[in-house]
Design a protein around this motif. Structure first.
Motif, PDB file in Angstrom:
ATOM      1  N   LEU A   1      -6.516   2.875  -2.003  1.00 23.14           N
ATOM      2  CA  LEU A   1      -7.047   4.233  -1.934  1.00 23.14           C
ATOM      3  C   LEU A   1      -7.460   4.592  -0.508  1.00 23.14           C
ATOM      4  O   LEU A   1      -7.238   5.704  -0.047  1.00 23.14           O
ATOM      5  N   SER A   2      -8.038   3.648   0.222  1.00 17.20           N
ATOM      6  CA  SER A   2      -8.538   3.959   1.564  1.00 17.20           C
ATOM      7  C   SER A   2      -7.412   4.124   2.580  1.00 17.20           C
ATOM      8  O   SER A   2      -7.530   4.904   3.524  1.00 17.20           O
ATOM      9  N   LEU A   3      -6.319   3.409   2.405  1.00 15.56           N
ATOM     10  CA  LEU A   3      -5.211   3.487   3.350  1.00 15.56           C
ATOM     11  C   LEU A   3      -4.093   4.403   2.876  1.00 15.56           C
ATOM     12  O   LEU A   3      -3.184   4.709   3.646  1.00 15.56           O
ATOM     13  N   ASP A   4      -4.169   4.827   1.611  1.00 15.77           N
ATOM     14  CA  ASP A   4      -3.137   5.702   1.048  1.00 15.77           C
ATOM     15  C   ASP A   4      -1.757   5.064   1.213  1.00 15.77           C
ATOM     16  O   ASP A   4      -0.790   5.699   1.592  1.00 15.77           O
ATOM     17  N   GLU A   5      -1.694   3.769   0.934  1.00 12.13           N
ATOM     18  CA  GLU A   5      -0.450   3.028   1.044  1.00 12.13           C
ATOM     19  C   GLU A   5      -0.389   1.963  -0.040  1.00 12.13           C
ATOM     20  O   GLU A   5      -1.410   1.542  -0.567  1.00 12.13           O
ATOM     21  N   LYS A   6       0.826   1.534  -0.321  1.00 12.36           N
ATOM     22  CA  LYS A   6       1.003   0.395  -1.211  1.00 12.36           C
ATOM     23  C   LYS A   6       1.046  -0.866  -0.363  1.00 12.36           C
ATOM     24  O   LYS A   6       1.843  -0.981   0.564  1.00 12.36           O
ATOM     25  N   LEU A   7       0.162  -1.784  -0.677  1.00 12.34           N
ATOM     26  CA  LEU A   7       0.022  -3.008   0.094  1.00 12.34           C
ATOM     27  C   LEU A   7       0.327  -4.212  -0.779  1.00 12.34           C
ATOM     28  O   LEU A   7       0.090  -4.200  -1.981  1.00 12.34           O
ATOM     29  N   SER A   8       0.820  -5.251  -0.149  1.00 11.82           N
ATOM     30  CA  SER A   8       0.914  -6.525  -0.851  1.00 11.82           C
ATOM     31  C   SER A   8      -0.447  -7.207  -0.758  1.00 11.82           C
ATOM     32  O   SER A   8      -1.275  -6.863   0.095  1.00 11.82           O
ATOM     33  N   ILE A   9      -0.680  -8.186  -1.604  1.00 11.15           N
ATOM     34  CA  ILE A   9      -1.942  -8.916  -1.551  1.00 11.15           C
ATOM     35  C   ILE A   9      -2.067  -9.654  -0.221  1.00 11.15           C
ATOM     36  O   ILE A   9      -3.169  -9.879   0.293  1.00 11.15           O
ATOM     37  N   TYR A  10      -0.940  -9.973   0.404  1.00 14.45           N
ATOM     38  CA  TYR A  10      -0.961 -10.661   1.694  1.00 14.45           C
ATOM     39  C   TYR A  10      -1.348  -9.693   2.814  1.00 14.45           C
ATOM     40  O   TYR A  10      -2.016 -10.090   3.778  1.00 14.45           O
ATOM     41  N   ASP A  11      -0.959  -8.430   2.682  1.00 12.88           N
ATOM     42  CA  ASP A  11      -1.444  -7.413   3.606  1.00 12.88           C
ATOM     43  C   ASP A  11      -2.965  -7.307   3.524  1.00 12.88           C
ATOM     44  O   ASP A  11      -3.660  -7.199   4.534  1.00 12.88           O
ATOM     45  N   VAL A  12      -3.481  -7.312   2.300  1.00 14.26           N
ATOM     46  CA  VAL A  12      -4.922  -7.181   2.076  1.00 14.26           C
ATOM     47  C   VAL A  12      -5.668  -8.361   2.679  1.00 14.26           C
ATOM     48  O   VAL A  12      -6.696  -8.197   3.348  1.00 14.26           O
ATOM     49  N   ARG A  13      -5.165  -9.567   2.462  1.00 17.09           N
ATOM     50  CA  ARG A  13      -5.790 -10.753   3.052  1.00 17.09           C
ATOM     51  C   ARG A  13      -5.794 -10.656   4.572  1.00 17.09           C
ATOM     52  O   ARG A  13      -6.793 -10.953   5.234  1.00 17.09           O
ATOM     53  N   ASP A  14      -4.674 -10.236   5.137  1.00 14.67           N
ATOM     54  CA  ASP A  14      -4.556 -10.117   6.581  1.00 14.67           C
ATOM     55  C   ASP A  14      -5.572  -9.130   7.129  1.00 14.67           C
ATOM     56  O   ASP A  14      -6.229  -9.381   8.147  1.00 14.67           O
ATOM     57  N   LEU A  15      -5.733  -8.002   6.463  1.00 21.53           N
ATOM     58  CA  LEU A  15      -6.684  -6.981   6.901  1.00 21.53           C
ATOM     59  C   LEU A  15      -8.128  -7.449   6.751  1.00 21.53           C
ATOM     60  O   LEU A  15      -8.982  -7.130   7.587  1.00 21.53           O
TER      61      LEU A  15
ATOM     62  N   GLN B   1       1.414  -2.126  11.160  1.00 17.11           N
ATOM     63  CA  GLN B   1       0.247  -1.360  11.582  1.00 17.11           C
ATOM     64  C   GLN B   1      -0.215  -0.471  10.437  1.00 17.11           C
ATOM     65  O   GLN B   1       0.590   0.041   9.664  1.00 17.11           O
ATOM     66  N   TYR B   2      -1.530  -0.273  10.351  1.00 17.82           N
ATOM     67  CA  TYR B   2      -2.112   0.505   9.266  1.00 17.82           C
ATOM     68  C   TYR B   2      -2.938   1.640   9.855  1.00 17.82           C
ATOM     69  O   TYR B   2      -3.652   1.452  10.830  1.00 17.82           O
ATOM     70  N   GLU B   3      -2.876   2.786   9.213  1.00 17.72           N
ATOM     71  CA  GLU B   3      -3.657   3.942   9.655  1.00 17.72           C
ATOM     72  C   GLU B   3      -4.459   4.463   8.466  1.00 17.72           C
ATOM     73  O   GLU B   3      -3.892   4.891   7.460  1.00 17.72           O
ATOM     74  N   ARG B   4      -5.778   4.384   8.584  1.00 18.22           N
ATOM     75  CA  ARG B   4      -6.620   4.810   7.473  1.00 18.22           C
ATOM     76  C   ARG B   4      -6.519   6.320   7.262  1.00 18.22           C
ATOM     77  O   ARG B   4      -6.657   7.109   8.182  1.00 18.22           O
ATOM     78  N   LYS B   5      -6.288   6.710   5.999  1.00 15.98           N
ATOM     79  CA  LYS B   5      -6.153   8.120   5.658  1.00 15.98           C
ATOM     80  C   LYS B   5      -7.330   8.642   4.835  1.00 15.98           C
ATOM     81  O   LYS B   5      -7.668   9.806   4.875  1.00 15.98           O
ATOM     82  N   ASN B   6      -7.955   7.761   4.092  1.00 16.53           N
ATOM     83  CA  ASN B   6      -9.075   8.160   3.236  1.00 16.53           C
ATOM     84  C   ASN B   6     -10.284   7.302   3.532  1.00 16.53           C
ATOM     85  O   ASN B   6     -10.147   6.149   3.938  1.00 16.53           O
ATOM     86  N   PRO B   7     -11.506   7.808   3.334  1.00 21.04           N
ATOM     87  CA  PRO B   7     -12.696   6.982   3.532  1.00 21.04           C
ATOM     88  C   PRO B   7     -12.751   5.877   2.501  1.00 21.04           C
ATOM     89  O   PRO B   7     -12.276   6.033   1.382  1.00 21.04           O
ATOM     90  N   VAL B   8     -13.301   4.738   2.916  1.00 24.54           N
ATOM     91  CA  VAL B   8     -13.468   3.639   1.982  1.00 24.54           C
ATOM     92  C   VAL B   8     -14.512   4.013   0.952  1.00 24.54           C
ATOM     93  O   VAL B   8     -15.573   4.537   1.280  1.00 24.54           O
TER      94      VAL B   8
END
Length: 317
Positions: free
Chosen positions: A9-23, A114-121
């Protein structure tokens, strides 16, 4: 049910769980998966419910994990009829499907996504209803498929490594699954090369059991258990992690926590790395500085391309 991809929801993107761990471990990015909401990757299903209809993230924040990280339904998670992510049984922590990674990326991208936040957490208590009339974006900075399935490409090294390790008992699958790295395409089985056979080919993912980790306070050396044979002589193998490399690493805190724990651990650990090939070098002897001895060594150039972890089952190879 476990799955690899979810909508952030915060990034307005579909992420893998590995993307989430990395972030989560990236000190240059303001991200905390506990404060985000992860929703069903099926656009139609997600638009039907509000943002409180979230998924859980298994092993998203553990520096060291023993079981495959993934998204999974909570007991309260709902899906529309026909959604492929609907669980037909009660979700529990002890599910046996946590053990194998089935979402094989066909390409590992060497340039970090690279990730660009689109929505507030937002936290789970501060969720705002999602407007069903607005189709959630499937935009991503590095082109990936727009479908709700697992991404065909990944820039996180942990993903292909997990695919290899968790499926080590299925050689036929590893020999049939394709993987592209840079301009080279081969199978997972071919790309992962035991450290003792590093002379066979360059540009592969080398791995081996760790014999010892030398802690020099601000730098480290990883010694491998297996030796390389050359001209009927055995040579030790190691990789060196410099002070500058570690200090400039975007996940420095997490990395230091992991490698220091690994140095003190009595459990069997393995190191996987890509980007450098240890070469035979002559180094001076500590006891006799005028004498040298041979060792296969390399300086790691990118810590994003190195992993230290447990790898049950690989000893039988």
């Amino acid at each position: 049910m476990k799955f690899d991809t979810a909508y952030s929801l915060s990034l307005d993107e579909k992420l893998s769980i590995y993307d989430v761990r990395d972030l989560n471990f990236d000190e240059t990015t303001a991200f905390d998966s506990d404060k985000d909401s992860f929703l069903c990757p099926n656009d139609e299903c997600r638009a039907t419910f509000d943002t409180g209809n979230a998924l859980s993230t298994f092993n998203a924040k553990n520096v060291n994990y023993l079981r495959t990280p993934h998204f999974k339904n909570k007991t309260s998670t709902r899906h529309i009829d026909g959604c492929r992510y609907a669980s037909t049984h009660k979700t529990t922590t002890g599910e046996n499907d946590d053990e194998r990674e089935e979402n094989f990326p066909s390409e590992w991208l060497l340039t970090r996504r690279q990730y660009e936040r689109k929505n507030p957490v937002v936290g789970t208590e501060g969720n705002v209803p999602l407007d069903p009339t607005k189709a959630p974006s499937s935009r991503i900075s590095t082109p990936l498929p727009a479908s709700d399935t697992a991404p065909d490409k990944t820039s996180v090294f942990a993903h292909p490594v997990e695919c290899y390790v968790s499926n080590i008992d299925d050689k036929d699958k590893l020999k049939s699954m394709p993987l592209k790295i840079g301009d080279h395409t081969a199978t997972y089985w071919t790309f992962f090369k035991k450290i003792e056979y590093l002379q066979d080919n360059k540009g592969l993912i080398y791995w081996g059991k760790i014999k010892a980790i030398k802690d020099y306070t601000s730098s480290f050396r990883i010694d491998f258990e297996k030796k390389v044979w050359l001209d009927r002589k055995p040579y030790s193998v190691n990789v060196y992690l410099s002070k500058k490399l570690i200090e400039n690493y975007r996940k420095r805190k997490a990395f230091l926590e992991q490698i220091k724990a690994a140095a003190d651990s009595e459990r069997p650990l393995y190191c996987f790395f890509y980007g450098v090939t240890p070469e035979l070098q002559q180094v001076p002897s500590k006891k006799n500085p005028d004498q040298t001895f041979g060792v296969f060594s390399a300086n790691i150039e990118n810590l994003d391309h190195l992993i230290i972890r447990e790898a049950p089952g690989v000893e039988g190879l």
